[in-house]
Enzyme design. Structure first.
Site, short mmCIF file in Angstrom:
data_model
loop_
_atom_site.label_atom_id
_atom_site.label_comp_id
_atom_site.label_asym_id
_atom_site.label_seq_id
_atom_site.Cartn_x
_atom_site.Cartn_y
_atom_site.Cartn_z
NE ARG A 69 -2.93 -0.59 3.40
CZ ARG A 69 -2.91 -1.64 4.22
NH1 ARG A 69 -3.21 -2.84 3.78
NH2 ARG A 69 -2.59 -1.50 5.49
CE1 TYR A 73 -2.85 3.98 0.56
CE2 TYR A 73 -1.36 3.82 2.42
CZ TYR A 73 -2.56 3.52 1.83
OH TYR A 73 -3.48 2.77 2.50
CE1 TYR A 95 -12.10 4.40 2.00
CE2 TYR A 95 -13.77 4.67 3.70
CZ TYR A 95 -12.63 4.06 3.23
OH TYR A 95 -12.03 3.09 4.00
C1 SAM Z 1 -7.89 3.61 5.22
S1 SAM Z 1 -9.07 3.82 6.51
C2 SAM Z 1 -10.06 5.08 5.80
C3 SAM Z 1 -10.89 5.83 6.81
C4 SAM Z 1 -11.73 6.94 6.20
N1 SAM Z 1 -10.90 7.97 5.62
C5 SAM Z 1 -12.65 7.60 7.24
O1 SAM Z 1 -12.60 8.83 7.36
O2 SAM Z 1 -13.42 6.90 7.89
C6 SAM Z 1 -10.02 2.34 6.39
C7 SAM Z 1 -10.59 1.94 7.73
O3 SAM Z 1 -11.63 2.84 8.07
C8 SAM Z 1 -12.64 2.16 8.78
N2 SAM Z 1 -13.86 2.17 7.98
C9 SAM Z 1 -14.00 2.49 6.69
N3 SAM Z 1 -15.29 2.39 6.30
C10 SAM Z 1 -15.96 1.98 7.39
C11 SAM Z 1 -17.32 1.67 7.65
N4 SAM Z 1 -18.24 1.74 6.69
N5 SAM Z 1 -17.66 1.29 8.90
C12 SAM Z 1 -16.73 1.20 9.89
N6 SAM Z 1 -15.44 1.46 9.69
C13 SAM Z 1 -15.07 1.84 8.46
C14 SAM Z 1 -12.15 0.71 8.96
O4 SAM Z 1 -11.45 0.61 10.18
C15 SAM Z 1 -11.23 0.56 7.76
O5 SAM Z 1 -10.31 -0.48 7.95
#
Ligand code: SAM
Length: 266
Positions: A69, A73, A95
């Protein structure tokens, strides 16, 4: 002339739930940009971004099975900065919140500023914001610690179990490359071992996924289980873990020094 170079960068987030979570200022930034790049993985949001600005480029193809990753990035930052250096006003869309667990967003802003371009980040709704709402958790009640799960295991043995604990990327512990099919890592047992030392096997934990869908019938995924049974829970790359705090006692000496009679909890 303000001394800045021609070209600029703004990073924005789409929130978690399809279209509903994006802010007005993020929409305006996408509309006004001369170039939009995005890293959002659902098709309706991609279409929505394109409807706001047709000059849109997805960076999702930079992920690849088995590819670190960190390399992906770096390449994302290269693409974003390539457009900025060519003099365009660029909007990079991620997102959730663009600054919460999003390495290329921070890296591109830092690089753009170092090179003399105007660069800023707009806030968005993160998965943690959804968790506070869906689980009824107020981070002000007991304090709240938030860690990336692998980083937590490697660096943060000294955390405070009397504060709420939120672990991100709990489904991909120890995984440095991209997992296309959402297959969880096999290291959850190591996390269970560590949590058991601090909380015991019977302590409740919540395996959580906010719903991306704006329909009442498609609510969040909330699996309540215990530390001891955590390995049996269903997890994906989108899973976040919430560990409620252990009970704590107020510091009576400090209460006295602050002139407070009884423990205060909001
Ligand atoms: C690379 S991070 C991105 C986070 C994103 N930028 C945010 O603001 O939530 C990815 C992590 O975010 C969390 N995540 C992303 N989507 C999620 C969801 N729908 N529900 C719960 N946790 C989520 C999980 O821990 C996942 O492994």
């Amino acid at each position: 002339m303000n001394g800045l170079r021609k070209g600029s960068l703004v990073t924005v987030g789409t929130g978690i739930q399809l279209i509903n979570h994006i802010t007005h200022e993020a929409v305006q930034s996408i509309r006004n940009a001369q170039k939009v790049v995005h890293v959002v993985n659902d098709y309706p949001t991609q279409r929505y971004i394109q409807s706001l600005n047709p000059d849109t480029e997805s960076l999702n193809h930079l992920y690849g099975p088995g590819k670190p990753r960190s390399e992906t990035y770096r390449q994302m930052v290269d693409v974003i900065m390539g457009h900025v250096r060519s003099g365009l006003n660029v909007c990079a869309v991620f997102y959730g919140h663009p600054g919460v667990f999003v390495n290329p967003s921070h890296a591109a802003i830092e690089m753009a500023r170092n090179e003399g371009y105007e660069a800023r980040m707009l806030p968005g709704i993160s998965a943690e914001d959804c968790l506070f709402a869906d689980l009824g958790l107020d981070p002000g009640s007991n304090g709240c610690q938030s860690f990336e799960a692998t980083d937590f295991l490697v660096h943060h043995g000294g955390f405070d179990p009397t504060c709420s604990l939120i672990l991100w990327q709990v489904g991909i512990i120890g995984v440095g490359d991209y997992i296309a099919d959402g297959r969880p890592s096999g290291h959850i047992g190591i996390l269970v071992e560590v949590l058991r030392e601090h909380y015991g096997s019977d302590h409740e934990v919540v395996v959580y996924e906010a719903s991306p869908f704006p329909y009442p019938i498609a609510g969040p995924m909330v699996q309540r289980t215990t530390v001891g049974r955590l390995s049996e829970a269903t997890m994906t790359t989108m899973t976040t873990l919430y560990v409620p705090p252990l009970a704590t006692k107020a510091d009576r000496d400090m209460l006295g020094r602050l002139g407070l009679g009884a423990p205060q909890r909001s």
